[in-house]
Design an enzyme around this catalytic site. Sequence first.
Site, PDB file in Angstrom:
ATOM      1  N   ASP A 178      -5.727  11.404   6.895  1.00  0.00           N
ATOM      2  CA  ASP A 178      -4.534  10.872   7.548  1.00  0.00           C
ATOM      3  C   ASP A 178      -4.193  11.678   8.781  1.00  0.00           C
ATOM      4  OD1 ASP A 178      -3.042   8.680   5.924  1.00  0.00           O
ATOM      5  OD2 ASP A 178      -3.838  10.069   4.430  1.00  0.00           O
ATOM      6  N   TYR A 218     -11.525  -1.926   2.010  1.00  0.00           N
ATOM      7  CA  TYR A 218     -10.624  -1.375   3.039  1.00  0.00           C
ATOM      8  C   TYR A 218     -11.500  -1.050   4.255  1.00  0.00           C
ATOM      9  CZ  TYR A 218      -6.608   1.299   4.851  1.00  0.00           C
ATOM     10  OH  TYR A 218      -5.544   1.752   5.596  1.00  0.00           O
ATOM     11  N   GLU A 243       0.888  -1.163   0.000  1.00  0.00           N
ATOM     12  CA  GLU A 243       0.000   0.000   0.000  1.00  0.00           C
ATOM     13  C   GLU A 243       0.928   1.215   0.000  1.00  0.00           C
ATOM     14  OE1 GLU A 243      -3.208  -0.299  -0.232  1.00  0.00           O
ATOM     15  OE2 GLU A 243      -4.007   1.649   0.341  1.00  0.00           O
TER      16      GLU A 243
END
Lengths: 397, 267
Positions: free
Chosen positions: B60, B174, B49
Amino acid sequence: MPTKKGYFGEFGGQFAPEVLMPALEELEKAFAEFKRDKTVHERFSYLLKNYNGRPTPLYYAKNLSNHLGGARIYLKREDLNHTGAHKVTNSLGQSLLAEFMGKKRIIAETGAGQHGVATATAAALLNLECNIYMGTIDMARQRPNVFRMNLLGTTVVPVESGGKTLKDAVNETMRDWSATVTTTHYVLGSVLGPHPFPSIVKHFQSVIGREAKKQILRQEGRLPHEIVACVGGGSNAIGIFSEFLKDKKVRCTGVEAGGKGIKGKKHAVRLTPTSDSHKGILHGSFSYVLQNRHGQIGNTHSISAGLDYSGVGPEHAALYSSGRVRYTHATDREAIDAFKLLSEYEGIIPALESSHAVAYAVKQAPKLSKKQIMIINLSGRGDKDIFHVADYLGLTI
Amino acid sequence: MNRYEYTFNLLKEKGEKAFIPFASAGDPDLVTSESIFKTYIDSGADILEIGYPFSDPIADGPVNQRAGMRAIEAGLTHASFFALIKILRKYSDIPVGILIYANSIYSLGYDTFCRRAADAGIDSLLIADMPPEEHEIIVGYMKKYGLGVVHIVSELTPDQRIDQICKQIDSFVYVVSRLGPTGTGNNLGENVKKTISRLKKRTSKPLCVGFGLSKPAHVKQIVGAGADGAIMGSALVKIIENNQSNKKELLKKLAVLVKQCKKATQQ
């Protein structure tokens, strides 16, 4: 009006992380119910009138008009809102919306501190827990507002990442929201972000335009020739423009932060052809964004923390594209000169953000005839800026 | 059969699950970054990834944001990013997924980006700020060049939305282990188990769990909960951040952790 998916023409949308999508959907539904709820509407109207001080006056600035020797200049006195800027109208509205959704905690980002103070005020009034994210550079230049937020019982969270200004504060607030979305509402401060935020903020701020139209018709019996407002994210500008957009003869002008000049990188001009403003995706929507050719978002510069932002509200991008609104800019120096001019001629100290709109009027009003009317949206007052202006002028206070 | 199908089938035969380490491309610099990904591969990574660094990564946390900024400051560009991927593709045939933000793709052009990504050997794109609602702008280009679609599902995603999302996915789902950005908190959310079992009832797509996994015990826990893969990001990126001045030590520490985590998938 945006499309169902939140697009103004090609701009807008919902470019948000998946964890926020259920919350955005919840917000959209709740907002539709909120607008239909008469009890809430009455409570909001009561607060706007008796707590906030609306309607704000529309003041004929005779001294300034005479000095500039052109258009009759009116000031829409958003600086007379409780807390000193138009921001509180949206903060009160969204905090009521948070309460309506059963959320006990609100968070917000702030640049100039005005949105932070407004949200902290609404939180105190409605007994909501509140965290405000603010870049450390903005904290330094807006010290009075940091102190005010603390007094109001809010925690100001310093943001050290990136350029340490508004863009970075937005990033941190979105991160907080993605972790706390079930209990927290993000009181977004401008016509930015993923759908439905630009529409929600516009809804609350469009009261400025409705009032101004009614007031100018009462005082002058006709519509203005031009309306001027500063544009950071763009909420005060959308607020006042919204009511006049259908009146094609009324010219609407948005004034961005020219900083140290548009030729370098030290500015926040998004809606003028420049080498580094392009269409792009930032903080949830597709708009014009200052960025390099690899898509990395640029840091900005402005003497006014509230205009120091790399993106701009998607509706402004659409209004720029269609040509309905003209966008220009004023430099730091021009804003400072306007700040002093309005203070000296009218006894009104404008916020540095609003000073950009005044700076444009200084150049434009003399070109208009004495019969023509110009309204400047005076989005906030400048008490918060006095230390920063003194520093700029090399003075000690 | 694409690389993902091949890998997940192979792992199934071996009775293992996938370990998927993450790092930002170009962090702390392009040369070291290449060594980092090769170390991941040599230490047993099943899938890579790779983050495409973005200045404002709202999904993030600060650890990954700093990693992205180091890469940007070290000069990462579209061209050097694709060059790095090409090198890794020559080195190994394992699937390579990219975690990216929409503006990085838009700035090059959706068509051009997807074409160059496929040419470089990228298998899938996870666009962190492009939910299914917006995805139709790009999905045509992804299909045109054979790039796989990965989307995120969280504990808050309603069933109906899960069905809609899983229809678009052709690589893996995911699954975020908890709410919030990457790299925060120490405990793996209990809700992830519930999310995995909810997903199992609705899709047969591989489920890989990320966000908040920092040690082999977490990998074991996730695999035990029924996930097909475990994604580890910030814990590895922290090692990169803390050992930038000693490349040998940096690669050694990464190799140790990746090997331990891979082992945790072999239960």
